[in-house]
Scaffold this active site. Structure first.
Site: not given
Ligand code: GLN
Length: 540
Positions: A388, A514, A516
């Site tokens: 992310c 994600h 995970e």
């Molecule tokens: N802050 C970033 C976004 O909103 C990444 C979000 C995250 O890592 N879950 O896109």
């Protein structure tokens, strides 16, 4: 003979004395045992805070925000339910006080209670009971509901009243109360004390709940005397005083510990359900591998900004552990504060690790440290997994240092950057409210041929969970592709970039989703598995 209607049985789990006793792990372990005895289990967490969901809370407050397949932002205990019990969670697996009150107040405004005074009892408690009841179904044999917080908290009261009423209505053969409590060892006295547990059960009793089973967290084994005391003063049967001794090496020992004390058997008997055989061989083998890894250890640096808090990246640490189990290798995690990299540089903090992982995050604190960590991994050939925000950092680093796009950045951190390589989509720009408005939940991702991601998954299309507002800016794709960034995963409908890799690097994979959240000890996630494999090769 007429077939009896299907009844979903309920188990309610409360906690006493202190928080952080591991109620979620206990609930999930029980879920696993019952599932392994052939019952169809569903699980739920009721959280007494006023946030409508966990999405608006900082990891410092409440640990990681866990994301379900259907895109709800929930309590991290749901991660235990999915990983340990193997029970899939949805939006209905987590209700908070905020969500319950919102529903009641909205109904009041619509005239749903016309003429009535709307009150905590019965209107809030009815709404809580409806949430519990939403678990019932022909496809569910046993529903486990965990009540967050600690007995005695003001905000827990409506939930406790609701479960009391619920059990009253369904009867003891259809519903059970389990109370998790602490039996502390008092050093000065040289003994374990049962008094806090007695008092905690006393509080429950004033509400009208008498626990059927006591689970006692303790550092040392309970003696017969302890058990007798607890049984007598807390009104539970002797064999239903279960000990949950601190596990030294792995939380995956907990289900086996509970099974050794036949907790699942007692529960099935009390609920009038057949005690079917328990099959745990694969779990035992998994645990043995975790506890005695034959292939030594690899050291992985996780570079983030909530490093002091072990719950903030819970699912990431778990997924790394799972990947270690897959390769019979122990995982040593080096927790690196990205702000420390900003002060000291990468060398002293990342030297000699076999893999670097940059996890998700929000806000610009420590961001340059994360970007520096990416650069270190890229230029030194250290296996890298970006998740992310970690992918966004990888893109920014590549834009700046390989493509020469000076001051390239995400508009999250620098709205006026000359090169917004990470930016918001139009529909996100229009969002003003913060709760539940990110790109959330499962989305498909098509993987390019001959990519590391495709090799890991062994599939051309996968689906992964998302939680973010910002995206790779496709305007920069050609330029970056020309310099060796591989756009390995793409959303087939929106064309959003979901996975990037580097062609001339041993293993450099970063994803917008994600992974995970879909890893479990018996089914380690493919990307984590291949990341650890690359780390083992790097170790040589
Ligand atoms: N802050 C970033 C976004 O909103 C990444 C979000 C995250 O890592 N879950 O896109």
């Amino acid at each position: 003979m007429k077939k009896l209607p299907h009844v979903t049985k309920h188990i309610f789990i409360t906690g006493g004395v202190v928080s952080s006793l591991g109620k979620g792990i206990t609930a999930a372990s029980l879920g696993l045992l019952l599932a392994r005895r052939g019952y169809r289990v569903r699980m739920q967490k009721l959280d007494p805070y006023l946030n409508v969901d966990a999405g608006t809370m900082s990891p410092f407050q409440h640990g990681e925000v866990y994301v379900t397949a259907d895109g709800s932002e929930t309590d991290l205990d749901l991660g235990h339910y999915e990983r340990i019990a193997g029970v899939a969670c949805t939006r209905d697996s987590n209700f908070t006080t905020g969500r319950i009150y919102s529903a009641v107040i909205a109904r009041e405004r619509q005239g749903g209670y016309l003429g009535k005074t709307v009150q905590v009892v019965p209107h809030i408690t009815d709404e809580i009971k409806a949430a519990i009841n939403s678990l019932d179904g022909d496809d569910v044999d046993i529903a486990i509901t965990e009540i967050g917080g600690t007995v005695g908290d003001i905000e827990s009261l409506p939930f406790l009243e609701a479960i009391r009423e619920y059990r009253q209505a369904i009867g003891r053969q259809n519903g059970l109360f389990i109370h998790l409590t602490l039996v502390p060892f008092i050093k000065a006295a040289g003994e374990m004390k049962t008094k806090p547990s007695q008092q905690s059960v006393g509080i429950l009793r004033t509400i009208g709940i008498i626990p059927d089973i006591l689970v006692c967290r303790c550092e040392q084994h309970l003696t017969r005397e302890h058990r007798e005391k607890m049984a007598l003063f807390c009104n539970v049967e002797l064999n239903l005083v279960i000990e949950e001794i601190d596990v030294t090496h792995s939380i995956y020992e907990v289900p086996l510990d509970l099974a050794r004390q036949s907790m699942d058997v007692y529960i099935l008997e009390m609920l009038n359900l057949h005690v079917r055989p328990l099959a745990m061989q694969d779990w035992e083998a998994m645990l043995a591998t975790q506890l005695n890894p034959e292939s030594g250890t690899v050291e992985i640096a996780v570079v983030g900004k909530y490093m002091s808090l072990k719950d903030a990246y819970k699912s990431i640490y778990e997924a790394l552990t799972h990947a270690g189990i897959a390769h019979h290798v122990g995982i040593h995690i080096r927790r690196v504060e990205s702000e420390d990299i900003e002060k000291q540089g990468c060398e002293p903090l990342l030297k000699s690790v076999q893999g670097i992982l940059v996890p998700g995050g929000f806000g610009d604190r420590g961001i340059e440290g994360k970007i520096a960590a990416v650069q270190y991994a890229r230029t030194r050939g250290v296996p890298f997994l970006g998740i992310c925000l970690g992918m966004q950092c990888a893109v920014i680093e590549f834009a700046r240092n390989v493509c020469g796009l000076d001051r390239a950045n995400s508009t999250e951190f620098e709205p006026q950057t000359p090169h917004p390589v990470v930016d918001q989509m139009e529909d996100q720009k229009r969002q003003t409210a913060k709760g539940g408005t990110m790109r959330l939940g499962l989305f498909p991702c098509a993987l390019g041929k001959a990519t590391k991601a495709r090799a890991a998954y062994g599939a051309a299309e996968v689906a992964e969970r998302h939680r973010h507002r910002y995206e790779f800016n496709n305007r920069y794709r050609e330029k970056m592709e020309a310099r060796g960034m591989v756009f390995a995963g793409i959303n087939p409908a929106s064309r959003l970039v979901e996975v990037v890799e580097l062609a001339d690097h041993p293993w450099f994979v970063a994803c917008q989703f994600h992974p995970e959240f879909q890893s479990s000890p018996l089914h380690p996630h493919s990307l984590f598995r291949d990341f650890i494999k690359a780390a083992m090769i790097h170790r040589k």
